[in-house]
Design a protein around this motif. Structure first.
Motif: not given
Length: 163
Positions: A53-55, A61-62, A107-110
């Motif tokens: 995912y991309w967040c 954590s949020s 952003y985060w690669c997850g």
């Protein structure tokens, strides 16, 4: 000796110990307003069958998930963000289109897994859109209504009415 091997085994089982980071990517990316940008996130082969995912959000954590795979290689698109997992090359690609200044942020690669997800932080910056001004003079070959001579002059359609 056995206790240290047990500790090492427990870290390995929990996913906390690997020879390399479980997921990596660029630390910073940038794009232009109204343009697009693409981020390639790499992961270890053992995470191939997990959802990616991309967040967005300052804290892992949020963060709010913008787009997520279904553990397949199928392209998934949500609003102006898409994601595709390449399970052969162990990368997933995130593309953000029609960029806005408000898209800038963390952003985060997850990778979704039991316990804490594996994540990698990416700073996204958006530059103001490029404005291109094109100026041209068009030369037209025409015969003047006021004279019997032909000439090469700048086109000026209002001139047609002034003669």
């Amino acid at each position: 000796m056995h206790l240290s091997l047990l500790a090492l085994f427990l870290f390995w089982i929990s996913g906390c110990f690997t020879a390399q980071d479980p997921v990596t990517g660029p630390e910073e990316v940038s794009g232009y307003e109204q343009g697009s940008l693409t981020v390639w996130c790499r992961y270890g082969s053992w995470w191939k069958d997990y959802s990616k995912y991309w967040c967005r959000g300052p804290k892992r954590s949020s963060c709010e998930i913008r787009v997520e795979t279904d553990a397949s290689e199928r392209l998934v698109k949500e609003n102006h963000v898409s994601i595709r997992d390449d399970q052969t090359n162990f990368t997933f690609t995130v593309t953000m289109e029609d960029l806005r200044m408000s898209d800038a942020g963390i952003y985060w690669c997850g990778i979704t897994k039991a316990g804490y997800d594996h994540m990698f932080k990416v700073h996204v910056s958006i530059n103001p859109g490029m404005t291109v001004v094109v100026s041209a003079t068009v030369m037209c070959f025409w015969i003047s209504a006021c004279s019997s001579q032909s000439s090469l002059q700048p086109c000026c359609f209002s001139c047609w009415w002034s003669h």
